[in-house]
Design a protein around this motif. Structure first.
Motif, PDB file in Angstrom:
ATOM      1  N   ASN A 188       0.827  -1.215   0.000  1.00 59.10           N
ATOM      2  CA  ASN A 188       0.000   0.000   0.000  1.00 59.10           C
ATOM      3  C   ASN A 188       0.859   1.261   0.000  1.00 59.10           C
ATOM      4  OD1 ASN A 188      -2.337  -1.505  -0.019  1.00 59.10           O
ATOM      5  ND2 ASN A 188      -2.583  -1.475   2.207  1.00 59.10           N
ATOM      6  N   ILE A 189       1.971   1.206   0.708  1.00 58.09           N
ATOM      7  CA  ILE A 189       2.894   2.351   0.721  1.00 58.09           C
ATOM      8  C   ILE A 189       3.503   2.542  -0.659  1.00 58.09           C
ATOM      9  CG2 ILE A 189       5.076   3.201   1.671  1.00 58.09           C
ATOM     10  CD1 ILE A 189       4.358   1.653   4.241  1.00 58.09           C
ATOM     11  N   MET A 190       3.894   1.436  -1.274  1.00 57.95           N
ATOM     12  CA  MET A 190       4.515   1.500  -2.603  1.00 57.95           C
ATOM     13  C   MET A 190       3.571   2.116  -3.629  1.00 57.95           C
ATOM     14  SD  MET A 190       4.449  -0.150  -5.788  1.00 57.95           S
ATOM     15  CE  MET A 190       3.883  -1.824  -5.516  1.00 57.95           C
ATOM     16  N   THR A 191       2.309   1.709  -3.620  1.00 60.39           N
ATOM     17  CA  THR A 191       1.373   2.221  -4.628  1.00 60.39           C
ATOM     18  C   THR A 191       1.161   3.728  -4.479  1.00 60.39           C
ATOM     19  OG1 THR A 191      -0.508   1.604  -3.216  1.00 60.39           O
ATOM     20  CG2 THR A 191       0.181   0.021  -4.895  1.00 60.39           C
ATOM     21  N   VAL A 192       1.136   4.219  -3.247  1.00 64.63           N
ATOM     22  CA  VAL A 192       0.993   5.664  -3.029  1.00 64.63           C
ATOM     23  C   VAL A 192       2.273   6.375  -3.437  1.00 64.63           C
ATOM     24  CG1 VAL A 192       0.591   7.478  -1.310  1.00 64.63           C
ATOM     25  CG2 VAL A 192      -0.676   5.329  -1.172  1.00 64.63           C
ATOM     26  N   TYR A 193       3.414   5.793  -3.093  1.00 62.80           N
ATOM     27  CA  TYR A 193       4.704   6.433  -3.374  1.00 62.80           C
ATOM     28  C   TYR A 193       4.917   6.602  -4.877  1.00 62.80           C
ATOM     29  CZ  TYR A 193       9.643   7.576  -2.984  1.00 62.80           C
ATOM     30  OH  TYR A 193      10.850   8.228  -3.069  1.00 62.80           O
ATOM     31  N   VAL A 194       4.683   5.551  -5.652  1.00 62.73           N
ATOM     32  CA  VAL A 194       4.986   5.611  -7.085  1.00 62.73           C
ATOM     33  C   VAL A 194       3.919   6.379  -7.862  1.00 62.73           C
ATOM     34  CG1 VAL A 194       6.340   3.496  -7.020  1.00 62.73           C
ATOM     35  CG2 VAL A 194       3.902   3.370  -7.595  1.00 62.73           C
ATOM     36  N   ASP A 195       2.874   6.801  -7.212  1.00 63.98           N
ATOM     37  CA  ASP A 195       1.863   7.640  -7.859  1.00 63.98           C
ATOM     38  C   ASP A 195       2.316   9.092  -7.993  1.00 63.98           C
ATOM     39  OD1 ASP A 195      -0.197   6.120  -8.733  1.00 63.98           O
ATOM     40  OD2 ASP A 195      -1.648   6.762  -7.234  1.00 63.98           O
ATOM     41  N   GLN A 196       3.304   9.463  -7.194  1.00 67.90           N
ATOM     42  CA  GLN A 196       3.658  10.882  -7.094  1.00 67.90           C
ATOM     43  C   GLN A 196       4.802  11.231  -8.042  1.00 67.90           C
ATOM     44  OE1 GLN A 196       3.860  12.364  -3.091  1.00 67.90           O
ATOM     45  NE2 GLN A 196       2.281  10.936  -2.364  1.00 67.90           N
ATOM     46  N   ALA A 197       4.511  12.165  -8.934  1.00 68.58           N
ATOM     47  CA  ALA A 197       5.475  12.542  -9.974  1.00 68.58           C
ATOM     48  C   ALA A 197       6.757  13.127  -9.383  1.00 68.58           C
ATOM     49  CB  ALA A 197       4.828  13.535 -10.939  1.00 68.58           C
ATOM     50  N   ASP A 198       6.641  13.862  -8.284  1.00 69.65           N
ATOM     51  CA  ASP A 198       7.836  14.458  -7.669  1.00 69.65           C
ATOM     52  C   ASP A 198       8.818  13.392  -7.215  1.00 69.65           C
ATOM     53  OD1 ASP A 198       6.967  17.006  -8.124  1.00 69.65           O
ATOM     54  OD2 ASP A 198       6.194  17.339  -6.103  1.00 69.65           O
ATOM     55  N   HIS A 199       8.301  12.270  -6.776  1.00 76.82           N
ATOM     56  CA  HIS A 199       9.178  11.180  -6.347  1.00 76.82           C
ATOM     57  C   HIS A 199       9.955  10.624  -7.546  1.00 76.82           C
ATOM     58  CE1 HIS A 199       6.312  10.352  -2.706  1.00 76.82           C
ATOM     59  NE2 HIS A 199       7.002  11.473  -2.593  1.00 76.82           N
ATOM     60  N   LEU A 200       9.270  10.524  -8.689  1.00 69.18           N
ATOM     61  CA  LEU A 200       9.946  10.043  -9.896  1.00 69.18           C
ATOM     62  C   LEU A 200      11.021  11.038 -10.340  1.00 69.18           C
ATOM     63  CD1 LEU A 200      10.317   8.151 -12.286  1.00 69.18           C
ATOM     64  CD2 LEU A 200       8.384   9.287 -13.413  1.00 69.18           C
ATOM     65  N   LYS A 201      10.732  12.331 -10.268  1.00 71.19           N
ATOM     66  CA  LYS A 201      11.728  13.347 -10.630  1.00 71.19           C
ATOM     67  C   LYS A 201      12.983  13.211  -9.777  1.00 71.19           C
ATOM     68  CE  LYS A 201       8.431  16.935 -12.102  1.00 71.19           C
ATOM     69  NZ  LYS A 201       7.870  18.273 -11.765  1.00 71.19           N
ATOM     70  N   MET A 202      12.796  13.051  -8.476  1.00 71.28           N
ATOM     71  CA  MET A 202      13.930  12.899  -7.578  1.00 71.28           C
ATOM     72  C   MET A 202      14.759  11.677  -7.975  1.00 71.28           C
ATOM     73  SD  MET A 202      13.938  11.898  -3.530  1.00 71.28           S
ATOM     74  CE  MET A 202      13.591  10.174  -3.968  1.00 71.28           C
ATOM     75  N   CYS A 203      14.065  10.595  -8.269  1.00 73.45           N
ATOM     76  CA  CYS A 203      14.755   9.351  -8.614  1.00 73.45           C
ATOM     77  C   CYS A 203      15.530   9.487  -9.921  1.00 73.45           C
ATOM     78  CB  CYS A 203      13.714   8.233  -8.715  1.00 73.45           C
ATOM     79  SG  CYS A 203      14.429   6.626  -9.000  1.00 73.45           S
ATOM     80  N   MET A 204      14.944  10.130 -10.906  1.00 75.23           N
ATOM     81  CA  MET A 204      15.633  10.304 -12.201  1.00 75.23           C
ATOM     82  C   MET A 204      16.856  11.195 -12.065  1.00 75.23           C
ATOM     83  SD  MET A 204      12.298  10.462 -14.724  1.00 75.23           S
ATOM     84  CE  MET A 204      13.204  10.871 -16.195  1.00 75.23           C
ATOM     85  N   LYS A 249       0.140   3.374 -13.821  1.00 73.17           N
ATOM     86  CA  LYS A 249       0.844   4.630 -13.553  1.00 73.17           C
ATOM     87  C   LYS A 249      -0.129   5.806 -13.487  1.00 73.17           C
ATOM     88  CE  LYS A 249       4.897   3.046 -16.158  1.00 73.17           C
ATOM     89  NZ  LYS A 249       4.283   1.741 -16.524  1.00 73.17           N
ATOM     90  N   SER A 250       0.178   6.751 -12.614  1.00 70.94           N
ATOM     91  CA  SER A 250      -0.627   7.972 -12.536  1.00 70.94           C
ATOM     92  C   SER A 250      -0.380   8.831 -13.772  1.00 70.94           C
ATOM     93  CB  SER A 250      -0.261   8.761 -11.275  1.00 70.94           C
ATOM     94  OG  SER A 250       1.055   9.287 -11.393  1.00 70.94           O
ATOM     95  N   PHE A 251      -1.255   9.784 -14.004  1.00 71.93           N
ATOM     96  CA  PHE A 251      -1.128  10.682 -15.151  1.00 71.93           C
ATOM     97  C   PHE A 251       0.202  11.436 -15.093  1.00 71.93           C
ATOM     98  CE2 PHE A 251      -1.733  14.576 -17.529  1.00 71.93           C
ATOM     99  CZ  PHE A 251      -2.474  14.184 -18.636  1.00 71.93           C
TER     100      PHE A 251
END
Length: 363
Positions: free
Chosen positions: A266-282, A309-311
């Motif tokens: 459940n934590i993972m699904t919320v985390y990977v929904d957020q675009a800012d988290h993906l930006k940080m990772c990239m 994936k979220s929009f």
């Protein structure tokens, strides 16, 4: 009988005498005089509990001494004073603490050792004092070892997680699992110890921090889910964003482990929904340090592999599709002998290639 009673009384006096002496360690005038006395007492207690090269410990003596240590509240006084003790006394205190936390009397019906029941039910302050040991370099190692021994019991993790840092006595029976944390409790101090402490403090505090949030999965997962925003904002800013290479690397690695643990779905699904988290990772994928890139890859793959994936996440991946398809084939190519890594990289490339031309809203 009088002789036996005298021996029993002497064992009780060991704990009582140590408890009475420890507060005097805070008096700078008395401290040098007290050090020798307390060192001898702690050495005697340690030998009584675990024996010596010349003599084994007596089960009856051990049971009596452990009971006395609990009754005299010696564990709290040791935790509170540990950083003031001489080096050998700190080592003896660590041994005493760890032994008492493990000790179960023969034929005991309780699932926990008596000392653990005492700490949880009557003296949770002991756990908080042990955590505060990270404030002084002298007590970092012994407190860390003791905490990780104690954390074998999930109620100790509950105390660390749900302590609110106020003057109200902690009561495990009244813990509200769904209440948001104030962010002032002892758990939140670990971010400071890890990010701003000396190398030794940071490394040991991180090991304990990791134990708190990974050992007892159900408790930790629920806590992180309830306090998702506060936890990850501090985690990103103070740990992933740390100027320390070691802290940064191990924090990214732990983040990947958290997201990939089934208990944290459940934590993972919320985390990977957020675009800012993906930006940080990239951005971490472009770090000039190879191991930072490698650990970031294991977080990045969770975003790409997510079938729902979220929009916002789709938009970032699609807008950067060409760059990613140029970047990933040669990414960490020195790991060519790592078949799993190569397979995962190929999978991500295929996933990015097959993204739609434009992001679509989820149903």
């Amino acid at each position: 009988m009088a002789f036996l009673f005298g021996r029993r009384q002497a064992r009780q006096d060991l704990a009582r005498s140590a408890r009475d002496l420890l507060p005097r360690m805070w008096d700078t005038i008395q401290q040098p005089k007290v050090e020798d006395e307390i060192s001898k007492l702690l050495s005697q207690i340690k030998i009584t509990l675990q024996g010596s090269q010349d003599a084994d410990s007596s089960p009856e003596n051990v049971a009596q001494l452990v009971s006395s240590i609990i009754q005299e509240d010696l564990l709290y006084h040791l935790a509170h004073t540990l950083h003031l003790l001489p080096f050998e006394s700190r080592k003896d205190s660590q041994t005493i603490f760890s032994y008492v936390l493990r000790f179960k009397p023969p034929l005991s019906s309780s699932p926990n050792p008596p000392a653990v029941d005492y700490v949880v039910g009557q003296r949770p302050e002991i756990v908080v004092e042990l955590c505060k040991g990270y404030n002084q370099r002298e007590s970092v190692m012994p407190c860390g070892v003791i905490l990780r021994e104690a954390l074998k019991h999930e109620d100790i993790a509950v105390i660390i997680l749900y302590d609110q840092g106020d003057d109200e006595k902690f009561n495990i029976e009244t813990v509200s699992e769904n209440a948001l944390s104030s962010g002032n409790g002892i758990f939140w101090q670990f971010f400071r110890w890890i990010d701003r402490g000396s190398f030794e403090t940071s490394a040991d505090a991180f090991t304990t921090f990791r134990e708190v949030i990974t050992r007892h999965k159900q408790i930790a997962s629920h806590y992180l889910a309830v306090n998702f925003d506060l936890f990850f904002s501090k985690y990103h800013e103070e740990l992933v964003g740390s100027s320390s290479y070691v802290t940064k690397r191990q924090s990214i690695k732990l983040l990947g482990e958290i997201l990939l643990d089934r208990a944290n779905y459940n934590i993972m699904t919320v985390y990977v929904d957020q675009a800012d988290h993906l930006k940080m990772c990239m951005n971490l994928l472009k770090d000039d340090r190879r191991m930072i890139q490698y650990e970031a890859f294991h977080v990045f793959k969770v975003f790409v592999a997510n079938p729902n994936k979220s929009f916002g996440v789709q938009k970032i991946l699609i807008n950067n599709r060409e760059k990613l398809l140029k970047f990933l084939p040669g990414f960490l190519d020195e790991r060519g002998d790592d078949d799993q890594f190569s397979d995962e990289k190929s999978f991500l490339i295929r996933q990015i290639e097959t993204l739609p031309p434009a992001p679509v809203e989820r149903r």
